[in-house]
Design a protein around this motif. Structure first.
Motif, PDB file in Angstrom:
ATOM      1  N   MET A 297      -0.996  11.858 -10.229  1.00  0.00           N
ATOM      2  CA  MET A 297       0.019  11.234 -11.072  1.00  0.00           C
ATOM      3  C   MET A 297      -0.554  10.922 -12.454  1.00  0.00           C
ATOM      4  O   MET A 297       0.112  11.094 -13.467  1.00  0.00           O
ATOM      5  CB  MET A 297       0.549   9.954 -10.412  1.00  0.00           C
ATOM      6  N   LYS A 298      -1.793  10.456 -12.471  1.00  0.00           N
ATOM      7  CA  LYS A 298      -2.435  10.109 -13.741  1.00  0.00           C
ATOM      8  C   LYS A 298      -2.614  11.348 -14.601  1.00  0.00           C
ATOM      9  O   LYS A 298      -2.369  11.324 -15.824  1.00  0.00           O
ATOM     10  CB  LYS A 298      -3.804   9.470 -13.467  1.00  0.00           C
ATOM     11  N   ARG A 299      -3.007  12.481 -13.974  1.00  0.00           N
ATOM     12  CA  ARG A 299      -3.231  13.716 -14.726  1.00  0.00           C
ATOM     13  C   ARG A 299      -1.919  14.331 -15.204  1.00  0.00           C
ATOM     14  O   ARG A 299      -1.883  14.981 -16.253  1.00  0.00           O
ATOM     15  CB  ARG A 299      -3.973  14.741 -13.856  1.00  0.00           C
ATOM     16  N   SER A 300      -0.835  14.137 -14.437  1.00  0.00           N
ATOM     17  CA  SER A 300       0.413  14.834 -14.743  1.00  0.00           C
ATOM     18  C   SER A 300       1.250  14.143 -15.815  1.00  0.00           C
ATOM     19  O   SER A 300       2.257  14.676 -16.245  1.00  0.00           O
ATOM     20  CB  SER A 300       1.261  14.976 -13.472  1.00  0.00           C
ATOM     21  N   GLY A 301       0.851  12.964 -16.237  1.00  0.00           N
ATOM     22  CA  GLY A 301       1.639  12.257 -17.246  1.00  0.00           C
ATOM     23  C   GLY A 301       0.791  11.286 -18.031  1.00  0.00           C
ATOM     24  O   GLY A 301      -0.439  11.370 -18.037  1.00  0.00           O
ATOM     25  N   ASP A 302       1.493  10.369 -18.702  1.00  0.00           N
ATOM     26  CA  ASP A 302       0.773   9.415 -19.534  1.00  0.00           C
ATOM     27  C   ASP A 302       0.732   8.035 -18.886  1.00  0.00           C
ATOM     28  O   ASP A 302       0.627   7.015 -19.561  1.00  0.00           O
ATOM     29  CB  ASP A 302       1.430   9.317 -20.919  1.00  0.00           C
ATOM     30  N   ARG A 303       0.764   7.973 -17.564  1.00  0.00           N
ATOM     31  CA  ARG A 303       0.716   6.690 -16.874  1.00  0.00           C
ATOM     32  C   ARG A 303      -0.669   6.067 -16.969  1.00  0.00           C
ATOM     33  O   ARG A 303      -1.691   6.749 -16.894  1.00  0.00           O
ATOM     34  CB  ARG A 303       1.066   6.846 -15.389  1.00  0.00           C
ATOM     35  N   THR A 304      -0.700   4.742 -17.074  1.00  0.00           N
ATOM     36  CA  THR A 304      -1.954   4.012 -16.961  1.00  0.00           C
ATOM     37  C   THR A 304      -2.262   3.831 -15.478  1.00  0.00           C
ATOM     38  O   THR A 304      -1.398   4.037 -14.612  1.00  0.00           O
ATOM     39  CB  THR A 304      -1.833   2.639 -17.624  1.00  0.00           C
ATOM     40  N   TRP A 305      -3.503   3.414 -15.165  1.00  0.00           N
ATOM     41  CA  TRP A 305      -3.825   3.156 -13.771  1.00  0.00           C
ATOM     42  C   TRP A 305      -2.975   2.017 -13.224  1.00  0.00           C
ATOM     43  O   TRP A 305      -2.622   2.005 -12.037  1.00  0.00           O
ATOM     44  CB  TRP A 305      -5.309   2.827 -13.613  1.00  0.00           C
ATOM     45  N   ALA A 306      -2.622   1.064 -14.073  1.00  0.00           N
ATOM     46  CA  ALA A 306      -1.739  -0.018 -13.632  1.00  0.00           C
ATOM     47  C   ALA A 306      -0.388   0.530 -13.198  1.00  0.00           C
ATOM     48  O   ALA A 306       0.169   0.120 -12.177  1.00  0.00           O
ATOM     49  CB  ALA A 306      -1.566  -1.034 -14.757  1.00  0.00           C
ATOM     50  N   GLN A 307       0.147   1.493 -13.946  1.00  0.00           N
ATOM     51  CA  GLN A 307       1.438   2.087 -13.588  1.00  0.00           C
ATOM     52  C   GLN A 307       1.328   2.920 -12.318  1.00  0.00           C
ATOM     53  O   GLN A 307       2.262   2.953 -11.509  1.00  0.00           O
ATOM     54  CB  GLN A 307       1.957   2.938 -14.748  1.00  0.00           C
ATOM     55  N   VAL A 308       0.207   3.608 -12.149  1.00  0.00           N
ATOM     56  CA  VAL A 308      -0.004   4.375 -10.924  1.00  0.00           C
ATOM     57  C   VAL A 308       0.010   3.453  -9.709  1.00  0.00           C
ATOM     58  O   VAL A 308       0.624   3.749  -8.674  1.00  0.00           O
ATOM     59  CB  VAL A 308      -1.330   5.165 -11.001  1.00  0.00           C
ATOM     60  N   LEU A 309      -0.678   2.312  -9.836  1.00  0.00           N
ATOM     61  CA  LEU A 309      -0.690   1.355  -8.737  1.00  0.00           C
ATOM     62  C   LEU A 309       0.699   0.802  -8.481  1.00  0.00           C
ATOM     63  O   LEU A 309       1.124   0.622  -7.335  1.00  0.00           O
ATOM     64  CB  LEU A 309      -1.659   0.211  -9.060  1.00  0.00           C
ATOM     65  N   MET A 310       1.455   0.567  -9.551  1.00  0.00           N
ATOM     66  CA  MET A 310       2.806   0.029  -9.408  1.00  0.00           C
ATOM     67  C   MET A 310       3.729   0.986  -8.669  1.00  0.00           C
ATOM     68  O   MET A 310       4.770   0.572  -8.145  1.00  0.00           O
ATOM     69  CB  MET A 310       3.398  -0.289 -10.783  1.00  0.00           C
ATOM     70  N   ALA A 311       3.378   2.278  -8.625  1.00  0.00           N
ATOM     71  CA  ALA A 311       4.238   3.252  -7.950  1.00  0.00           C
ATOM     72  C   ALA A 311       4.452   2.909  -6.481  1.00  0.00           C
ATOM     73  O   ALA A 311       5.442   3.320  -5.877  1.00  0.00           O
ATOM     74  CB  ALA A 311       3.653   4.657  -8.078  1.00  0.00           C
ATOM     75  N   ALA A 312       3.534   2.135  -5.905  1.00  0.00           N
ATOM     76  CA  ALA A 312       3.706   1.710  -4.514  1.00  0.00           C
ATOM     77  C   ALA A 312       4.906   0.794  -4.350  1.00  0.00           C
ATOM     78  O   ALA A 312       5.428   0.626  -3.242  1.00  0.00           O
ATOM     79  CB  ALA A 312       2.441   1.004  -4.021  1.00  0.00           C
ATOM     80  N   ASN A 313       5.348   0.173  -5.436  1.00  0.00           N
ATOM     81  CA  ASN A 313       6.509  -0.710  -5.349  1.00  0.00           C
ATOM     82  C   ASN A 313       7.773   0.029  -4.955  1.00  0.00           C
ATOM     83  O   ASN A 313       8.619  -0.504  -4.235  1.00  0.00           O
ATOM     84  CB  ASN A 313       6.762  -1.382  -6.711  1.00  0.00           C
ATOM     85  N   THR A 314       7.936   1.244  -5.465  1.00  0.00           N
ATOM     86  CA  THR A 314       9.217   1.934  -5.319  1.00  0.00           C
ATOM     87  C   THR A 314       9.653   2.091  -3.868  1.00  0.00           C
ATOM     88  O   THR A 314      10.735   1.623  -3.503  1.00  0.00           O
ATOM     89  CB  THR A 314       9.176   3.301  -6.018  1.00  0.00           C
ATOM     90  N   PRO A 315       8.877   2.756  -2.994  1.00  0.00           N
ATOM     91  CA  PRO A 315       9.380   2.960  -1.630  1.00  0.00           C
ATOM     92  C   PRO A 315       9.599   1.668  -0.863  1.00  0.00           C
ATOM     93  O   PRO A 315      10.554   1.557  -0.089  1.00  0.00           O
ATOM     94  CB  PRO A 315       8.307   3.839  -0.975  1.00  0.00           C
ATOM     95  N   MET A 316       8.748   0.668  -1.089  1.00  0.00           N
ATOM     96  CA  MET A 316       8.867  -0.546  -0.298  1.00  0.00           C
ATOM     97  C   MET A 316      10.009  -1.437  -0.767  1.00  0.00           C
ATOM     98  O   MET A 316      10.733  -2.021   0.043  1.00  0.00           O
ATOM     99  CB  MET A 316       7.537  -1.318  -0.329  1.00  0.00           C
ATOM    100  N   LEU A 317      10.206  -1.547  -2.067  1.00  0.00           N
ATOM    101  CA  LEU A 317      11.320  -2.341  -2.577  1.00  0.00           C
ATOM    102  C   LEU A 317      12.651  -1.674  -2.256  1.00  0.00           C
ATOM    103  O   LEU A 317      13.638  -2.344  -1.965  1.00  0.00           O
ATOM    104  CB  LEU A 317      11.174  -2.563  -4.082  1.00  0.00           C
ATOM    105  N   LEU A 318      12.699  -0.331  -2.317  1.00  0.00           N
ATOM    106  CA  LEU A 318      13.915   0.381  -1.925  1.00  0.00           C
ATOM    107  C   LEU A 318      14.192   0.207  -0.434  1.00  0.00           C
ATOM    108  O   LEU A 318      15.336   0.035  -0.018  1.00  0.00           O
ATOM    109  CB  LEU A 318      13.799   1.856  -2.275  1.00  0.00           C
ATOM    110  N   ARG A 319      13.150   0.258   0.375  1.00  0.00           N
ATOM    111  CA  ARG A 319      13.323   0.108   1.824  1.00  0.00           C
ATOM    112  C   ARG A 319      13.899  -1.263   2.161  1.00  0.00           C
ATOM    113  O   ARG A 319      14.779  -1.387   3.023  1.00  0.00           O
ATOM    114  CB  ARG A 319      11.985   0.304   2.537  1.00  0.00           C
TER     115      ARG A 319
END
Length: 366
Positions: A297-319
């Motif tokens: 994810m970090k290589r494929s875009g301009d995300r910071t490591w903080a944003q990469v870590l935040m990606a874990a929020n999506t599936p769990m908050l949606l669930r």
């Protein structure tokens, strides 16, 4: 359209199918109608997908929130419910993406869709096995890239759409993509009825894809109280936030979302760490796999490591919202179209009504 009388797949005994609406998408995939049910995480399971297939559309299983074994069982269940074509949405950057591709090939799944562009060699492998490859894109340049790699079609979502979305309206994004590629283009973002389907076809699209509209059907397994929360919303009751996972995400405006918007970086990262742990326990994904995917994810875009870590929020908050029904503790992805919806039709009724109305609209054009 809130009564009963539908079979479990959503088809009624009495109502015949509307005349087929043929486009390059229907010819490519082998479905009757150019209506696609998107692969929404925690929502697009076997019941909804098979109902869409039986209604003549293209249903797409969401596999990003499934383990490999769960995906295997889901594919088998869809095949037990319908013999019509369907698709599976894959994460191209997943550690076991190759195994999942092999599963689709082995089980004869008709379509592989992707939220992130698959590698050229993955596209080639699927195509060689007769699987239709349809990535989702958010810009004309991305459509041109995947088309040059061999993608069979693309889904393009305008800013009106729910979940991860861009800032350009469908009415502008769609023609820019149509001008950029020669493969079928499916329009998403803001579609919910036959008028929209006719308009998309008039633009030159090969069909429409819908998420929120299919979420609000009887075959959707989203809890009833959550469906009622969606139906109570107006056109201005969604918001695009970056506080879920660092990327623009259109969701229903709720107290939780307002709280996320007010939260600072430290609070957001602490929540993301907790959700990463929960997601790992739920799916069985290893820490090594999560780190590998994070690096991708970090290589494929301009995300910071903080944003990469935040990606874990999506599936769990949606669930929490879409599976457990915790509207006060979960995030509810939604397109702006939610403000125009006030019913819970069967999938069969939805597709039939859309196609019939589209036929009428198109036949009335000079």
């Amino acid at each position: 359209m809130t009564g009963t009388g539908a079979t479990e797949t959503g088809a009624t005994d009495a109502a015949p199918e509307p005349p087929a609406l043929r486009t390059p998408l229907t010819d490519l995939v082998g479905v009757r109608h150019p209506v696609v049910q998107t692969g929404m995480g925690w929502v697009a399971g076997p019941r909804l997908v098979s109902a869409t297939a039986e209604a003549g559309g293209l249903g797409i299983l969401a596999s990003a929130t499934m383990t490999y074994d769960e995906l295997e069982h889901a594919v088998a269940e869809v095949k037990s419910r319908t013999d019509r074509p369907f698709g599976v949405n894959l994460r191209a950057d997943a550690e076991d993406a190759g195994e999942r591709v092999d599963l689709l090939i082995r089980e004869g799944v008709r379509v592989a869709s992707f939220a992130l562009a698959p590698r050229p060699e993955m596209i080639a492998k699927l195509k060689d096995a007769g699987v239709v490859v349809i990535p989702s894109v958010g810009a004309a340049k991305h459509a041109a890239k995947v088309a040059s790699w061999g993608a069979d079609a693309v889904i393009v979502q305008g800013g009106e759409g729910g979940g991860h979305t861009g800032g350009v309206a469908t009415t502008l994004l769609l023609p820019s993509v149509l001008d950029a590629v020669d493969i079928p283009v499916v329009a998403a973002g803001g579609f919910y009825d036959g008028r929209g389907l006719a308009a998309a076809l008039a633009y030159g699209a090969a069909g429409v894809a819908m998420g929120t509209r299919f979420l609000l059907t009887r075959e959707s397994t989203v809890p009833d109280e959550v469906k009622r929360a969606y139906l109570a919303r107006g056109l201005t009751d969604t918001v695009v936030t970056r506080k879920v996972d660092g990327l623009p995400h259109r969701v229903l405006r709720t107290d939780l979302v307002d709280s996320l918007e007010r939260s600072g970086a430290v609070t957001g990262l602490a929540r993301a760490v907790r959700n990463a742990i929960r997601f790992r326990r739920l799916t069985g994904v290893s820490w090594r796999s999560m780190l590998t995917e994070g690096r991708a994810m970090k290589r494929s875009g301009d995300r910071t490591w903080a944003q990469v870590l935040m990606a874990a929020n999506t599936p769990m908050l949606l669930r929490a919202g879409l599976v457990r029904g915790e509207t006060d503790a979960g995030v509810l992805a939604s397109g702006q179209v939610v403000g125009l919806l006030d019913d819970l039709p069967t999938v069969a009724d939805l597709v039939e009504t859309m196609v019939t109305e589209a036929h009428t609209r198109l036949s009335s054009l000079p």
